[in-house]
Design an enzyme around this catalytic site. Structure first.
Site, PDB file in Angstrom:
ATOM      1  N   HIS A  25      27.031 -51.722  72.385  1.00 57.12           N
ATOM      2  CA  HIS A  25      26.488 -51.407  71.380  1.00 57.12           C
ATOM      3  C   HIS A  25      24.989 -51.098  71.728  1.00 57.12           C
ATOM      4  O   HIS A  25      24.570 -50.464  71.171  1.00 57.12           O
ATOM      5  CB  HIS A  25      27.383 -52.100  70.164  1.00 57.12           C
ATOM      6  CG  HIS A  25      28.652 -51.371  69.836  1.00 57.12           C
ATOM      7  ND1 HIS A  25      30.154 -52.189  70.049  1.00 57.12           N
ATOM      8  CD2 HIS A  25      29.604 -50.574  69.612  1.00 57.12           C
ATOM      9  CE1 HIS A  25      30.734 -51.892  69.698  1.00 57.12           C
ATOM     10  NE2 HIS A  25      30.502 -50.437  69.256  1.00 57.12           N
ATOM     11  N   LYS A  49      41.655 -52.693  54.226  1.00 57.58           N
ATOM     12  CA  LYS A  49      41.708 -52.373  55.717  1.00 57.58           C
ATOM     13  C   LYS A  49      41.602 -53.363  56.022  1.00 57.58           C
ATOM     14  O   LYS A  49      40.388 -53.691  56.059  1.00 57.58           O
ATOM     15  CB  LYS A  49      42.361 -50.993  56.310  1.00 57.58           C
ATOM     16  CG  LYS A  49      43.348 -50.912  57.592  1.00 57.58           C
ATOM     17  CD  LYS A  49      43.291 -49.403  57.701  1.00 57.58           C
ATOM     18  CE  LYS A  49      41.863 -49.725  59.048  1.00 57.58           C
ATOM     19  NZ  LYS A  49      41.578 -48.571  59.570  1.00 57.58           N
ATOM     20  N   ARG A 100      31.646 -42.711  74.958  1.00 54.76           N
ATOM     21  CA  ARG A 100      32.162 -42.984  76.460  1.00 54.76           C
ATOM     22  C   ARG A 100      33.219 -42.034  77.175  1.00 54.76           C
ATOM     23  O   ARG A 100      32.354 -42.752  78.281  1.00 54.76           O
ATOM     24  CB  ARG A 100      33.402 -44.033  76.753  1.00 54.76           C
ATOM     25  CG  ARG A 100      32.489 -46.081  75.699  1.00 54.76           C
ATOM     26  CD  ARG A 100      32.776 -46.759  74.717  1.00 54.76           C
ATOM     27  NE  ARG A 100      34.192 -46.351  74.171  1.00 54.76           N
ATOM     28  CZ  ARG A 100      34.378 -46.648  73.323  1.00 54.76           C
ATOM     29  NH1 ARG A 100      34.347 -48.307  73.225  1.00 54.76           N
ATOM     30  NH2 ARG A 100      34.589 -46.358  71.922  1.00 54.76           N
ATOM     31  N   SER A 138      35.405 -52.802  71.228  1.00 53.23           N
ATOM     32  CA  SER A 138      35.900 -54.060  71.471  1.00 53.23           C
ATOM     33  C   SER A 138      37.363 -54.769  71.267  1.00 53.23           C
ATOM     34  O   SER A 138      37.555 -55.781  70.845  1.00 53.23           O
ATOM     35  CB  SER A 138      35.227 -54.221  69.470  1.00 53.23           C
ATOM     36  OG  SER A 138      34.569 -53.486  69.163  1.00 53.23           O
TER      37      SER A 138
HETATM   38  P1  ADP Z   1      34.053 -47.004  65.515  1.00 53.18           P
HETATM   39  O1  ADP Z   1      35.759 -47.340  64.386  1.00 53.18           O
HETATM   40  O2  ADP Z   1      33.690 -46.013  64.053  1.00 53.18           O
HETATM   41  O3  ADP Z   1      34.159 -46.134  66.869  1.00 53.18           O
HETATM   42  P2  ADP Z   1      33.150 -48.949  67.181  1.00 53.18           P
HETATM   43  O4  ADP Z   1      32.242 -49.785  66.976  1.00 53.18           O
HETATM   44  O5  ADP Z   1      34.536 -48.547  67.985  1.00 53.18           O
HETATM   45  O6  ADP Z   1      33.082 -48.190  65.978  1.00 53.18           O
HETATM   46  O7  ADP Z   1      32.245 -48.475  67.916  1.00 53.18           O
HETATM   47  C1  ADP Z   1      30.917 -47.079  66.885  1.00 53.18           C
HETATM   48  C2  ADP Z   1      30.315 -46.548  67.947  1.00 53.18           C
HETATM   49  O8  ADP Z   1      29.525 -47.056  69.532  1.00 53.18           O
HETATM   50  C3  ADP Z   1      31.220 -45.289  68.373  1.00 53.18           C
HETATM   51  O9  ADP Z   1      30.327 -43.936  68.440  1.00 53.18           O
HETATM   52  C4  ADP Z   1      31.633 -45.630  69.766  1.00 53.18           C
HETATM   53  O10 ADP Z   1      32.435 -44.445  70.345  1.00 53.18           O
HETATM   54  C5  ADP Z   1      30.050 -46.587  70.664  1.00 53.18           C
HETATM   55  N1  ADP Z   1      31.096 -47.048  71.068  1.00 53.18           N
HETATM   56  C6  ADP Z   1      31.267 -48.035  71.605  1.00 53.18           C
HETATM   57  N2  ADP Z   1      31.964 -48.516  72.502  1.00 53.18           N
HETATM   58  C7  ADP Z   1      30.515 -48.069  73.318  1.00 53.18           C
HETATM   59  C8  ADP Z   1      30.093 -48.444  75.078  1.00 53.18           C
HETATM   60  N3  ADP Z   1      30.908 -49.160  75.533  1.00 53.18           N
HETATM   61  N4  ADP Z   1      29.112 -47.887  74.877  1.00 53.18           N
HETATM   62  C9  ADP Z   1      28.728 -46.973  74.401  1.00 53.18           C
HETATM   63  N5  ADP Z   1      29.377 -46.981  73.239  1.00 53.18           N
HETATM   64  C10 ADP Z   1      29.914 -46.978  71.945  1.00 53.18           C
END
Ligand code: ADP
Length: 169
Positions: A25, A49, A100, A138
């Site tokens: 992120h 949730k 990703r 995450s």
């Molecule tokens: P969500 O539940 O909306 O997917 P996340 O917190 O998992 O929320 O992810 C937020 C955004 O960041 C999404 O667009 C996701 O694809 C992107 N993202 C998550 N992990 C990575 C990563 N390792 N590299 C690039 N983008 C990421």
């Protein structure tokens, strides 16, 4: 930053669960911060949730990560509702998402289509994950931390501290 007319500021909203925020992120935030005048990292949450970490903890993790990385034009907020509504209220029409793997694309495609249905003036900006970050999510971080794998190179320092405490390393 001071020279920018606030009315014409280009504000990008980066929504997600950030449960917890990872270096994947952070990379997207850093790159988006170069493209926009201001970035708002928006924790989307659902009252009904519960996440792994409560919203206050996730917020603190993001605030600390912003500080650690000296991201002066990045702020954080949380919202229980549509990102589009939040964007409108904050004078933004840019939503940032990270991609990703192909499975992300599937989800993002329908996310983009439903947003376009609601408000075609919103632009969704996709940034490709760095190769070395494609395996970071995450949930994978939680799995690794639970199993006592050192994740200090994959998450901001404060998140690492919280994980260490949570999983008693
Ligand atoms: P969500 O539940 O909306 O997917 P996340 O917190 O998992 O929320 O992810 C937020 C955004 O960041 C999404 O667009 C996701 O694809 C992107 N993202 C998550 N992990 C990575 C990563 N390792 N590299 C690039 N983008 C990421």
């Amino acid at each position: 930053m001071n020279k920018v007319d606030t009315k014409n500021k280009r504000i990008g909203i980066y929504p997600g669960s950030f449960d917890p925020i990872t270096n994947g992120h952070i990379d997207i935030i850093k790159r988006a911060a170069l493209l926009f005048d201001e970035i708002i990292v928006l924790i989307g949450f659902n009252m009904e949730k519960e996440g792994r970490f409560d919203v206050k903890t996730r917020y603190k993790m993001i605030k600390e990560a912003i500080k650690e990385n000296n991201l002066d034009n990045v702020t954080c907020d949380y919202y229980d509702g549509l990102t589009l509504d939040y964007a409108k209220k904050h004078n933004s029409r840019f939503i940032i998402r990270g991609l990703r793997v192909v499975s992300d694309f599937d989800y993002e495609w329908s996310y983009a289509a439903s947003n376009e249905f609601i408000d075609p003036s919103i632009e969704i900006v996709f940034l490709m994950a760095k190769k070395e970050n494609t395996f970071i999510s995450s949930s994978s971080i939680i799995e690794l931390a639970k199993n006592k794998v050192d994740v200090s190179k994959l998450v901001p320092s404060y998140v690492n501290e919280v994980l260490k405490k949570a999983f008693n390393k």
